[in-house]
Design an enzyme around this catalytic site. Structure first.
Site, PDB file in Angstrom:
ATOM      1  N   THR A   1       0.816  -1.396  -0.151  1.00 38.50           N
ATOM      2  CA  THR A   1       0.214  -0.010  -0.292  1.00 38.50           C
ATOM      3  C   THR A   1       0.823   1.421   0.200  1.00 38.50           C
ATOM      4  OG1 THR A   1      -1.429   1.422   1.451  1.00 38.50           O
ATOM      5  CG2 THR A   1       0.094  -0.275   2.522  1.00 38.50           C
ATOM      6  N   ASP A   2       0.305   2.496  -0.408  1.00 39.83           N
ATOM      7  CA  ASP A   2       1.149   3.737  -0.210  1.00 39.83           C
ATOM      8  C   ASP A   2       1.287   4.237   0.922  1.00 39.83           C
ATOM      9  OD1 ASP A   2      -1.620   4.386   0.080  1.00 39.83           O
ATOM     10  OD2 ASP A   2      -1.706   5.902  -1.616  1.00 39.83           O
ATOM     11  N   GLU A   3       0.300   3.726   2.141  1.00 38.35           N
ATOM     12  CA  GLU A   3       0.313   4.134   3.433  1.00 38.35           C
ATOM     13  C   GLU A   3       1.671   3.792   3.991  1.00 38.35           C
ATOM     14  OE1 GLU A   3      -3.260   3.280   5.364  1.00 38.35           O
ATOM     15  OE2 GLU A   3      -4.352   2.991   3.596  1.00 38.35           O
TER      16      GLU A   3
ATOM     17  N   TYR B   1      -1.797  -0.389  11.088  1.00 37.62           N
ATOM     18  CA  TYR B   1      -1.560  -1.056   9.706  1.00 37.62           C
ATOM     19  C   TYR B   1      -0.585  -0.912   8.743  1.00 37.62           C
ATOM     20  CZ  TYR B   1      -3.388  -1.808   4.748  1.00 37.62           C
ATOM     21  OH  TYR B   1      -3.213  -1.810   3.407  1.00 37.62           O
TER      22      TYR B   1
ATOM     23  N   ALA C   1       2.354   0.350   9.320  1.00 35.11           N
ATOM     24  CA  ALA C   1       3.885  -0.173   9.829  1.00 35.11           C
ATOM     25  C   ALA C   1       3.817  -1.697   9.744  1.00 35.11           C
ATOM     26  CB  ALA C   1       3.768   0.140  11.612  1.00 35.11           C
TER      27      ALA C   1
ATOM     28  N   LYS D   1       2.557  -3.440   7.036  1.00 35.83           N
ATOM     29  CA  LYS D   1       2.726  -3.511   5.656  1.00 35.83           C
ATOM     30  C   LYS D   1       4.312  -3.045   5.568  1.00 35.83           C
ATOM     31  CE  LYS D   1       0.256  -4.622   3.016  1.00 35.83           C
ATOM     32  NZ  LYS D   1      -0.300  -5.976   2.574  1.00 35.83           N
TER      33      LYS D   1
END
Ligand code: NAD
Ligand code: TYD
Length: 350
Positions: free
Chosen positions: A131-133, A156, A158, A160
């Site tokens: 993800t881009d997050e 979440y 962190a 990923k």
């Protein structure tokens, strides 16, 4: 016949990917491994479940023995790993599940792939969907590049980010043939109604408040889910081992504007007076640590592999709303029972 494992194939993005692969590659055997958590739903795949090149295996990627036994039995040629706990608000309420599935589960898959490919990794590939997050939060300017330093800020993201690092570590240390992609927010049919768009569609149907966090000024970059699935297909077949590819919609919306647009479409499609749904908008307590803005620069994927989104936002958004309105039983099924408890707990103190 190539055997491709898709993990999390009964979830939102996974089901679109499984559908694309099963239909496009009749000479591949697509094996969907999924635990069927609250977010996994075999009803997402009824149209392809009887095709001869599709198979479902129920199981938990956190279960090391199960993962190793399954890899030993099938000897997969490729792995596309989507299984994850995926909702930021749930990761704030209870982070542990995210650590287990997103980090430990990914390590179990990496170990099993390493094991079955140890003698010959030629033509094999481990593709990790991220993800881009992981890049953190942007201010008004700029976009995330593949080289943007990681700065995850929710449990979440962190978890990923941690799994991305482990995939890269296995590539560098053990030579595991691996690629990663980091995508922006997806929207489309079959998305679980804990996420903003289907949650609001469901609430509008029932005349319930539309909870907009903070002032609704946070910004997300939205991509139609089938465009993501097409990008995954392309990267899986033509990406380069060790590389990372950003995927995005080049389509930024403030949450409040997105919700207002949704209200307008819903009123029109449901034959309601214009402005009816907008009255349901309710500003509620902000998400803890709420990332302000995500925006992806997908030019590497565009320049190197020739991908760009084909679904225009207006068209994709209308299609999405239509799908939910035409499939009320799907929404009703996933929003009964545990969902009501989830909703009550998550939104009670807002
Ligand atoms: P989702 O929550 O809809 O689906 C996740 C799937 O994984 C479900 O079918 C669930 O049953 C399965 N799963 C969960 N834990 C499991 C476990 N321990 N073992 C086996 N299966 C398990 O998620 P999604 O939105 O489809 O996201 C898929 C992937 O794409 C995730 O890795 C997510 O981080 C990533 N991603 C999502 C978005 C988005 O906007 N939704 C954007 C970028 C990246
Ligand atoms: P979401 O769909 O949860 O995706 P993510 O947090 O991974 O970007 O949320 C999208 C945006 O909408 C995010 O800024 C949080 C906001 N939001 C609300 O305002 N209200 C809600 O009820 C939800 C679920 C999200």
């Amino acid at each position: 016949m190539k055997k491709i494992l898709v993990t999390g194939g009964a979830g939102f993005i996974g089901s679109h990917l499984v559908r694309l692969l099963v239909k496009k590659y009749p000479d591949y055997r697509i094996i969907n491994m999924d635990k069927l958590t609250y977010a996994g739903n075999l009803a997402n795949l009824t149209d392809i479940e009887n095709l001869p090149n599709y198979e479902f295996v129920k199981g938990d990627i956190v279960d090391e023995d199960f993962v190793m036994m399954t890899f030993d039995a099938y000897r997969f040629d490729g792995v596309i790993h989507l299984a994850a706990e995926s909702h930021v608000d749930r990761s704030i309420a209870s982070p542990r599940e995210f650590i287990m599935t997103n980090i430990v589960g990914t390590v179990n898959l990496l170990n099993a792939a390493r094991h079955i490919w140890k003698d010959n990794a030629e033509g094999k590939r481990f593709y990790h969907i991220s993800t881009d997050e992981v890049y953190g939060s942007l201010h008004d300017e700029g976009k995330f590049l593949e080289t943007t330093p990681y700065d995850p800020r929710s449990p979440y993201s962190a978890s990923k980010a941690s799994s991305d690092h482990l995939v890269r570590a296995y590539h560098h240390t053990f030579g595991l043939p691996a690629v990663i992609s980091n995508c922006s927010n997806n929207y489309g049919p079959f998305q679980f109604p804990e996420k903003l768009i289907p949650l609001c569609i469901n609430n509008i149907r029932h005349g319930k408040p539309l909870p907009v966090y903070g002032e609704g000024t946070n910004i997300r970059d939205w991509l139609y889910v089938e465009d993501h699935a097409r990008a995954i297909d392309l990267i899986f077949h033509q990406g380069i081992d060790g590389e990372t590819y950003n995927i995005g919609g080049n389509n930024e919306w403030r949450n409040i504007d997105l919700v207002k647009k949704l209200c307008e479409i819903m009123d029109r499609k449901m034959g309601r007076h214009p402005g009816t749904s907008e009255q349901l908008i309710t500003f509620v307590k902000d998400r803890a640590g709420h990332d302000f803005r995500y925006a992806i620069d997908a030019s590497k994927l565009q320049n190197n592999l020739g991908w760009s989104p084909v679904v225009k936002f207006d068209e994709g958004f209308e299609k999405t709303v239509e799908w939910y309105l035409e499939n009320p039983e799907w929404l009703n099924n996933v929003t009964s029972g545990n969902y009501l408890k989830y909703y009550e707990t998550m939104y009670r103190n807002r």
